[in-house]
Design a protein around this motif. Structure first.
Motif, mmCIF file in Angstrom:
data_model
loop_
_atom_site.group_PDB
_atom_site.id
_atom_site.type_symbol
_atom_site.label_atom_id
_atom_site.label_comp_id
_atom_site.label_asym_id
_atom_site.label_seq_id
_atom_site.Cartn_x
_atom_site.Cartn_y
_atom_site.Cartn_z
ATOM 1 N N ASP A 188 0.689 -1.291 0.223
ATOM 2 C CA ASP A 188 0.054 0.556 0.401
ATOM 3 C C ASP A 188 1.063 1.274 -0.182
ATOM 4 O O ASP A 188 1.092 1.752 0.970
ATOM 5 C CB ASP A 188 -1.363 -0.102 0.990
ATOM 6 C CG ASP A 188 -1.890 1.156 1.025
ATOM 7 O OD1 ASP A 188 -2.003 2.070 0.178
ATOM 8 O OD2 ASP A 188 -2.705 1.291 1.988
ATOM 9 N N HIS A 189 1.094 1.855 -1.244
ATOM 10 C CA HIS A 189 1.892 2.871 -1.499
ATOM 11 C C HIS A 189 1.444 3.816 -1.580
ATOM 12 O O HIS A 189 0.700 3.946 -2.873
ATOM 13 C CB HIS A 189 2.926 2.601 -1.723
ATOM 14 C CG HIS A 189 4.730 0.828 -1.828
ATOM 15 N ND1 HIS A 189 4.753 0.760 -2.338
ATOM 16 C CD2 HIS A 189 4.620 1.054 -0.436
ATOM 17 C CE1 HIS A 189 5.333 -0.778 -1.440
ATOM 18 N NE2 HIS A 189 5.395 -0.324 -1.001
ATOM 19 N N LEU A 190 1.736 5.040 -1.329
ATOM 20 C CA LEU A 190 1.234 6.427 -1.723
ATOM 21 C C LEU A 190 2.222 7.032 -2.396
ATOM 22 O O LEU A 190 3.165 7.698 -1.420
ATOM 23 C CB LEU A 190 0.010 7.132 -0.279
ATOM 24 C CG LEU A 190 0.301 8.451 -0.972
ATOM 25 C CD1 LEU A 190 -1.188 8.526 -2.491
ATOM 26 C CD2 LEU A 190 -0.756 9.428 0.912
ATOM 27 N N TYR A 191 2.185 7.598 -2.957
ATOM 28 C CA TYR A 191 3.197 8.759 -3.404
ATOM 29 C C TYR A 191 3.525 9.825 -3.425
ATOM 30 O O TYR A 191 1.794 10.196 -3.632
ATOM 31 C CB TYR A 191 3.825 7.878 -5.045
ATOM 32 C CG TYR A 191 4.660 6.924 -5.352
ATOM 33 C CD1 TYR A 191 6.714 7.222 -4.776
ATOM 34 C CD2 TYR A 191 4.162 5.613 -5.354
ATOM 35 C CE1 TYR A 191 6.618 5.886 -5.056
ATOM 36 C CE2 TYR A 191 4.932 4.562 -5.529
ATOM 37 C CZ TYR A 191 6.349 4.746 -5.328
ATOM 38 O OH TYR A 191 7.113 3.487 -5.757
ATOM 39 N N LYS A 192 3.994 10.963 -3.361
ATOM 40 C CA LYS A 192 3.852 12.359 -3.431
ATOM 41 C C LYS A 192 3.175 12.935 -4.448
ATOM 42 O O LYS A 192 3.519 12.487 -5.437
ATOM 43 C CB LYS A 192 5.069 13.351 -3.127
ATOM 44 C CG LYS A 192 5.629 12.640 -1.791
ATOM 45 C CD LYS A 192 7.002 14.201 -1.606
ATOM 46 C CE LYS A 192 8.016 13.713 -0.640
ATOM 47 N NZ LYS A 192 8.986 14.565 -0.416
ATOM 48 N N SER A 193 2.195 13.817 -5.025
ATOM 49 C CA SER A 193 1.191 14.341 -5.708
ATOM 50 C C SER A 193 1.776 14.341 -7.011
ATOM 51 O O SER A 193 1.204 14.643 -8.360
ATOM 52 C CB SER A 193 0.097 14.781 -5.348
ATOM 53 O OG SER A 193 0.855 15.933 -4.847
ATOM 54 N N ASP A 194 2.498 14.890 -6.700
ATOM 55 C CA ASP A 194 3.797 16.009 -7.975
ATOM 56 C C ASP A 194 4.804 14.725 -8.207
ATOM 57 O O ASP A 194 5.863 15.043 -9.341
ATOM 58 C CB ASP A 194 4.410 17.300 -7.697
ATOM 59 C CG ASP A 194 5.189 17.338 -6.318
ATOM 60 O OD1 ASP A 194 5.373 16.429 -5.816
ATOM 61 O OD2 ASP A 194 6.092 18.341 -6.091
ATOM 62 N N TYR A 195 4.921 13.716 -7.933
ATOM 63 C CA TYR A 195 5.934 12.559 -8.268
ATOM 64 C C TYR A 195 5.368 11.626 -8.982
ATOM 65 O O TYR A 195 4.211 11.205 -8.583
ATOM 66 C CB TYR A 195 6.178 11.963 -7.428
ATOM 67 C CG TYR A 195 7.819 11.253 -7.827
ATOM 68 C CD1 TYR A 195 8.659 11.490 -8.029
ATOM 69 C CD2 TYR A 195 7.091 9.560 -7.146
ATOM 70 C CE1 TYR A 195 10.375 10.882 -8.699
ATOM 71 C CE2 TYR A 195 8.063 8.382 -7.702
ATOM 72 C CZ TYR A 195 10.024 8.691 -8.778
ATOM 73 O OH TYR A 195 10.350 7.988 -8.752
ATOM 74 N N PRO A 196 5.711 11.821 -11.170
ATOM 75 C CA PRO A 196 5.163 10.692 -12.273
ATOM 76 C C PRO A 196 5.563 9.333 -11.477
ATOM 77 O O PRO A 196 6.974 9.384 -11.596
ATOM 78 C CB PRO A 196 5.755 11.423 -12.320
ATOM 79 C CG PRO A 196 6.153 12.207 -12.636
ATOM 80 C CD PRO A 196 6.096 12.808 -11.300
ATOM 81 N N HIS A 197 5.206 8.520 -12.029
ATOM 82 C CA HIS A 197 4.914 7.166 -12.293
ATOM 83 C C HIS A 197 6.226 7.156 -13.493
ATOM 84 O O HIS A 197 6.572 7.872 -14.664
ATOM 85 C CB HIS A 197 4.189 6.507 -12.782
ATOM 86 C CG HIS A 197 4.610 4.916 -12.725
ATOM 87 N ND1 HIS A 197 5.287 4.114 -11.731
ATOM 88 C CD2 HIS A 197 4.872 3.772 -13.571
ATOM 89 C CE1 HIS A 197 5.382 2.528 -12.290
ATOM 90 N NE2 HIS A 197 5.449 2.547 -13.450
ATOM 91 N N ARG A 198 7.231 5.713 -13.606
ATOM 92 C CA ARG A 198 8.690 6.446 -13.888
ATOM 93 C C ARG A 198 8.591 5.579 -15.807
ATOM 94 O O ARG A 198 8.562 6.678 -16.845
ATOM 95 C CB ARG A 198 9.800 5.494 -13.458
ATOM 96 C CG ARG A 198 10.493 6.902 -12.286
ATOM 97 C CD ARG A 198 11.428 5.999 -11.594
ATOM 98 N NE ARG A 198 12.748 6.749 -12.809
ATOM 99 C CZ ARG A 198 13.932 6.175 -12.676
ATOM 100 N NH1 ARG A 198 14.180 5.862 -11.679
ATOM 101 N NH2 ARG A 198 15.178 7.092 -13.596
ATOM 102 N N THR A 199 8.125 4.537 -15.916
ATOM 103 C CA THR A 199 8.127 4.155 -16.951
ATOM 104 C C THR A 199 6.315 3.791 -16.478
ATOM 105 O O THR A 199 6.077 2.236 -16.370
ATOM 106 C CB THR A 199 8.403 2.554 -17.007
ATOM 107 O OG1 THR A 199 9.612 3.496 -17.162
ATOM 108 C CG2 THR A 199 8.461 1.921 -18.432
#
Length: 332
Positions: A188-199
């Motif tokens: 269950d991982h939440l990334y910062k809203s301004d960090y896009p997925h890399r691929t």
């Protein structure tokens, strides 16, 4: 032998993963009934706690497909009183009275003062430099709102979880049903809203998304949250606003912008098609955080928790009242 008029509740499960979970929630399964050549739906018939239910899926996702399926269903089963729209959705990582929203939690629409608890966020008018939403959907019927309220009340005063035991109806030891297992908090991982997925198309692990860009939710959640909301044994249910639209939300910044504007807890794509003229309750299991990091890893479990909640809801609905409502609807 049962006839079309014996069925009073429709259960709409848009995706196959949601349809499987729905069918496994039935107490008994019924034989198929004949239908008109112009009705292209495929139905699963059965009952839960004395309620006769019609389960239908969608050929494609979206509002148009949902509207067509519901129209054909109601033409074939004329005593259908209302529906449950049950499946997965993209969650907003916010907090409600029941604690923080996490993957696997269930969101149920609850009417607010000026709308039904389900809004069409992309339907409105541009007026003098601003956008005014006009997508107000039909409120859920009183019998469903009362059932949801009763379930919420019972859960609050009961030590045991009323919903989670229904997950046992899905035998996850079977290879085809393993995807319905609880993935675990470590996924269950939440990334910062301004960090896009890399691929695109690859998992966060495969494309090495930076773990330092994950939000440390434990820092914002109290010790009581961790004790009371043990998600390995308890399904957390949040009631509030669900936002419906024609597109998949896969952007954390857009998610937050829309959520702040509409007070939404969840995003999905079918409610507007179902609820335009059909009384319905929307039940969504959270399978992702509506950002670019979304993947299919939680689809099965989120479908299962939503279906388990829907099943428990039937234990809070008086059978006779539902039948009387159906008769009254048909005679008007």
């Amino acid at each position: 032998m049962l006839t079309h008029d014996d069925y009073t509740v429709a259960w709409i499960a848009p995706l196959e993963v949601e349809l499987i979970a729905a069918r496994l929630m039935l107490d008994t399964k019924h034989e198929k009934l004949p239908q008109s050549p112009v009705d292209h739906n495929v139905y699963a018939l059965g009952s839960i706690h004395g309620h006769n239910i019609v389960i239908a899926s969608l050929p494609t996702t979206g509002n148009t497909s949902a509207a067509t399926v519901v129209t054909q269903l109601r033409n074939t089963f004329k005593q259908i009183r209302f529906g449950l729209l049950v499946g997965i959705g993209g969650g907003v990582p916010t907090r409600t009275d029941n604690g923080p929203v996490h993957l696997g939690d269930v969101i149920v629409n609850k009417p607010e003062r000026n709308h039904s608890g389900a809004i069409q966020y992309d339907h409105g008018k541009a007026l003098e430099g601003h956008f005014r939403r006009t997508g107000y959907l039909v409120p859920p019927p009183t019998v469903l709102l009362n059932a949801a309220q009763d379930l919420s009340t019972e859960q609050a005063i009961t030590e045991d979880d009323l919903v989670a035991p229904h997950l046992q109806k899905i035998n996850t030891r079977l290879p085809a049903l393993r995807r319905y297992r609880y993935p675990g908090p470590d996924r269950d991982h939440l990334y910062k809203s301004d960090y896009p997925h890399r691929t695109e198309g690859s998992s966060c692990h495969s494309c090495a998304c930076d773990p330092l860009q994950r939000v440390d939710r434990n820092a914002n959640e109290s010790q009581n949250d961790e004790i009371y909301y043990d998600r390995s044994s308890r399904i957390v249910v949040h009631r509030g606003t669900i936002a419906a639209g024609e597109r998949v939300i896969k952007d954390g910044r857009l998610r937050d912008e829309l959520a702040n504007a509409h007070g939404a807890l969840c995003f999905e794509m079918e409610a507007a098609g179902v609820m335009n003229d059909f009384p319905c309750l929307v039940i969504r299991g959270i399978s992702d955080y509506a950002d670019s990091h979304k993947n299919d890893g939680w689809h099965g479990y989120a479908s299962a928790t939503a279906a388990a909640y829907a099943r428990q809801l039937f234990f809070h609905m008086p059978v006779d009242e539902v039948k009387q409502c159906a008769v009254g609807l048909a005679s008007t």
